[in-house]
Design a protein around this motif. Structure first.
Motif, PDB file in Angstrom:
ATOM      1  N   TYR A 176     -39.887  30.287  11.711  1.00  0.00           N
ATOM      2  CA  TYR A 176     -39.051  30.768  12.171  1.00  0.00           C
ATOM      3  C   TYR A 176     -38.341  31.302  13.052  1.00  0.00           C
ATOM      4  N   PRO A 177     -38.422  29.692  14.190  1.00  0.00           N
ATOM      5  CA  PRO A 177     -37.777  30.641  15.657  1.00  0.00           C
ATOM      6  C   PRO A 177     -36.036  30.638  15.617  1.00  0.00           C
ATOM      7  N   ALA A 178     -35.528  29.911  14.636  1.00  0.00           N
ATOM      8  CA  ALA A 178     -34.409  29.949  15.341  1.00  0.00           C
ATOM      9  C   ALA A 178     -33.886  31.126  14.619  1.00  0.00           C
ATOM     10  N   ILE A 179     -34.281  31.430  13.751  1.00  0.00           N
ATOM     11  CA  ILE A 179     -33.321  32.607  12.473  1.00  0.00           C
ATOM     12  C   ILE A 179     -34.236  33.976  13.736  1.00  0.00           C
ATOM     13  N   VAL A 180     -35.116  34.111  14.409  1.00  0.00           N
ATOM     14  CA  VAL A 180     -35.481  35.194  15.269  1.00  0.00           C
ATOM     15  C   VAL A 180     -34.732  35.029  16.704  1.00  0.00           C
ATOM     16  N   ARG A 181     -34.891  34.059  17.179  1.00  0.00           N
ATOM     17  CA  ARG A 181     -33.488  34.093  18.318  1.00  0.00           C
ATOM     18  C   ARG A 181     -31.945  34.487  17.304  1.00  0.00           C
ATOM     19  N   MET A 182     -31.881  34.218  16.958  1.00  0.00           N
ATOM     20  CA  MET A 182     -30.674  34.883  16.014  1.00  0.00           C
ATOM     21  C   MET A 182     -30.642  36.175  16.192  1.00  0.00           C
ATOM     22  N   ALA A 183     -31.250  36.944  15.750  1.00  0.00           N
ATOM     23  CA  ALA A 183     -31.713  38.483  14.633  1.00  0.00           C
ATOM     24  C   ALA A 183     -32.457  39.013  16.531  1.00  0.00           C
ATOM     25  N   THR A 184     -32.756  38.590  17.144  1.00  0.00           N
ATOM     26  CA  THR A 184     -33.245  38.895  18.542  1.00  0.00           C
ATOM     27  C   THR A 184     -31.581  38.827  19.624  1.00  0.00           C
ATOM     28  N   THR A 185     -31.241  38.226  19.956  1.00  0.00           N
ATOM     29  CA  THR A 185     -30.424  37.862  20.734  1.00  0.00           C
ATOM     30  C   THR A 185     -28.645  37.688  20.781  1.00  0.00           C
ATOM     31  N   ALA A 186     -28.427  37.748  19.266  1.00  0.00           N
ATOM     32  CA  ALA A 186     -27.277  38.320  19.339  1.00  0.00           C
ATOM     33  C   ALA A 186     -26.496  38.996  19.450  1.00  0.00           C
ATOM     34  N   PRO A 187     -25.449  39.720  20.207  1.00  0.00           N
ATOM     35  CA  PRO A 187     -24.991  41.210  20.085  1.00  0.00           C
ATOM     36  C   PRO A 187     -25.188  41.984  18.843  1.00  0.00           C
ATOM     37  N   HIS A 188     -25.463  43.060  18.841  1.00  0.00           N
ATOM     38  CA  HIS A 188     -25.579  43.730  17.853  1.00  0.00           C
ATOM     39  C   HIS A 188     -27.415  43.736  17.252  1.00  0.00           C
ATOM     40  N   ALA A 189     -28.394  43.484  18.030  1.00  0.00           N
ATOM     41  CA  ALA A 189     -28.813  42.500  17.012  1.00  0.00           C
ATOM     42  C   ALA A 189     -30.064  43.315  16.476  1.00  0.00           C
ATOM     43  N   GLY A 190     -30.195  44.380  15.392  1.00  0.00           N
ATOM     44  CA  GLY A 190     -31.699  44.442  14.872  1.00  0.00           C
ATOM     45  C   GLY A 190     -30.696  45.618  14.318  1.00  0.00           C
ATOM     46  N   GLU A 191     -28.745  46.057  14.527  1.00  0.00           N
ATOM     47  CA  GLU A 191     -28.074  46.311  13.725  1.00  0.00           C
ATOM     48  C   GLU A 191     -27.634  46.185  12.571  1.00  0.00           C
ATOM     49  N   ALA A 192     -27.644  46.956  11.108  1.00  0.00           N
ATOM     50  CA  ALA A 192     -27.450  46.719  10.064  1.00  0.00           C
ATOM     51  C   ALA A 192     -25.893  46.203  10.922  1.00  0.00           C
ATOM     52  N   CYS A 193     -25.785  44.897   9.934  1.00  0.00           N
ATOM     53  CA  CYS A 193     -24.207  44.430   9.671  1.00  0.00           C
ATOM     54  C   CYS A 193     -22.877  44.952  10.149  1.00  0.00           C
ATOM     55  N   ASP A 194     -21.889  44.646   9.918  1.00  0.00           N
ATOM     56  CA  ASP A 194     -20.780  45.825   9.580  1.00  0.00           C
ATOM     57  C   ASP A 194     -20.054  44.248   8.558  1.00  0.00           C
ATOM     58  N   ASP A 195     -19.939  44.810   7.038  1.00  0.00           N
ATOM     59  CA  ASP A 195     -19.892  43.976   6.586  1.00  0.00           C
ATOM     60  C   ASP A 195     -17.991  43.798   6.088  1.00  0.00           C
ATOM     61  N   ASP A 196     -17.409  45.351   7.030  1.00  0.00           N
ATOM     62  CA  ASP A 196     -16.006  44.433   6.678  1.00  0.00           C
ATOM     63  C   ASP A 196     -16.377  43.118   7.995  1.00  0.00           C
ATOM     64  N   ALA A 197     -16.190  43.591   9.535  1.00  0.00           N
ATOM     65  CA  ALA A 197     -16.046  43.039  10.171  1.00  0.00           C
ATOM     66  C   ALA A 197     -16.490  40.701   9.952  1.00  0.00           C
ATOM     67  N   GLU A 198     -17.928  40.758   9.853  1.00  0.00           N
ATOM     68  CA  GLU A 198     -18.174  39.662   8.529  1.00  0.00           C
ATOM     69  C   GLU A 198     -16.786  39.360   7.879  1.00  0.00           C
ATOM     70  N   PHE A 199     -17.056  39.881   6.399  1.00  0.00           N
ATOM     71  CA  PHE A 199     -15.810  39.785   5.860  1.00  0.00           C
ATOM     72  C   PHE A 199     -14.334  38.273   6.245  1.00  0.00           C
ATOM     73  N   ALA A 200     -14.041  39.535   7.530  1.00  0.00           N
ATOM     74  CA  ALA A 200     -12.386  39.268   8.059  1.00  0.00           C
ATOM     75  C   ALA A 200     -12.666  37.905   8.669  1.00  0.00           C
ATOM     76  N   PHE A 201     -14.095  37.720   9.652  1.00  0.00           N
ATOM     77  CA  PHE A 201     -14.609  36.480  10.695  1.00  0.00           C
ATOM     78  C   PHE A 201     -14.105  35.738   9.288  1.00  0.00           C
ATOM     79  N   ALA A 202     -15.005  35.497   8.195  1.00  0.00           N
ATOM     80  CA  ALA A 202     -15.083  34.573   7.457  1.00  0.00           C
ATOM     81  C   ALA A 202     -13.987  34.060   6.993  1.00  0.00           C
ATOM     82  N   LEU A 203     -12.732  35.439   6.620  1.00  0.00           N
ATOM     83  CA  LEU A 203     -11.617  34.610   5.596  1.00  0.00           C
ATOM     84  C   LEU A 203     -10.713  34.173   6.806  1.00  0.00           C
ATOM     85  N   ASP A 204     -10.504  34.624   8.152  1.00  0.00           N
ATOM     86  CA  ASP A 204      -9.948  34.371   9.221  1.00  0.00           C
ATOM     87  C   ASP A 204      -9.895  32.370   9.822  1.00  0.00           C
TER      88      ASP A 204
END
Length: 222
Positions: A176-204
């Motif tokens: 699953y190279p695409a999943i690993v690329r996203m999970a290891t290179t995106a900002p804050h990779a390896g950290e728990a997602c900020d659920d409120d920020a993710e919610f606000a992103f999708a709502l916007d």
């Protein structure tokens, strides 16, 4: 002789207060009529004078939460007003973790729930959106109108042992190279997602999309 302190009469408001407190502490599944009666120091039969059954009790509890969702300040544009209303709903539901299950298990919308949905629709109408677009917008918002979402399926847990983790990641990357690329290179990779920020992103994204479609004169007929 001293006079005993008067007992507070049992009424629907007191029953709902106690039920919400019990659900906050023990969860919705544990909030039974018998446990609620014990918490109030009454018999279970005494509760049925105020709520016909457990389903009606949960409806009342949920109505209480919905009524506490803040009304947007006057003068806001429709996007800001809708965002404020939904973000307030998220804050209310987050304060009562059992609320998501309550919402998802209701079979009929109460007048209070319908009034909340009506208020969201009215905000979009006031912004000039067509009934056609508002209809589709409400479907797109889905559970987000309540400030809640359902996440995608979780990825496999990574082993704690460094050597096992390295082997697992090597195999995972090959499959699953695409999943690993996203999970290891995106900002804050390896950290728990900020659920409120993710919610606000999708709502916007949704609100921006509604605004663009409105400006373009979108219709469902193309």
């Amino acid at each position: 002789m001293s006079t005993p302190a008067p007992r507070h009469a049992l009424d629907r408001e007191r029953v709902l207060d106690a039920a919400i407190a019990l659900a906050d502490e023990a969860g919705l599944e544990a909030t039974s009529m018998r446990k609620l009666a014990d918490a109030l120091g009454v018999t279970a039969m005494a509760l049925y004078k105020h709520v016909a059954n457990r389903e009606q009790l949960i409806d009342g509890m949920l109505d209480r939460l919905v009524l506490s969702i803040e009304v947007p300040a006057p003068g806001l544009g429709w996007k800001d007003a809708l965002r404020a209303r939904i973000r307030s709903a998220r804050a209310v539901m987050a304060a009562h973790p059992w609320a998501q299950t309550a919402i998802e298990t209701r079979t009929n919308a109460s007048p209070t729930v319908l009034a909340y949905m009506d208020s969201l629709i009215a905000i979009m109408f006031e912004g000039g959106l067509s009934p056609d677009l508002v209809h589709h917008a409400m479907h797109a918002l889905s559970t987000r109108m309540w400030g809640i979402t359902r996440d995608v399926l979780p990825t496999p847990a990574v082993p704690d042992d460094p050597a096992e983790r390295a082997r697992a990641m090597t195999g995972f990357a090959a499959s699953y190279p695409a999943i690993v690329r996203m999970a290891t290179t995106a900002p804050h990779a390896g950290e728990a997602c900020d659920d409120d920020a993710e919610f606000a992103f999708a709502l916007d994204i949704l609100l921006d999309g509604f605004e663009r479609l409105h400006a373009e004169g979108w219709t469902s007929g193309g």
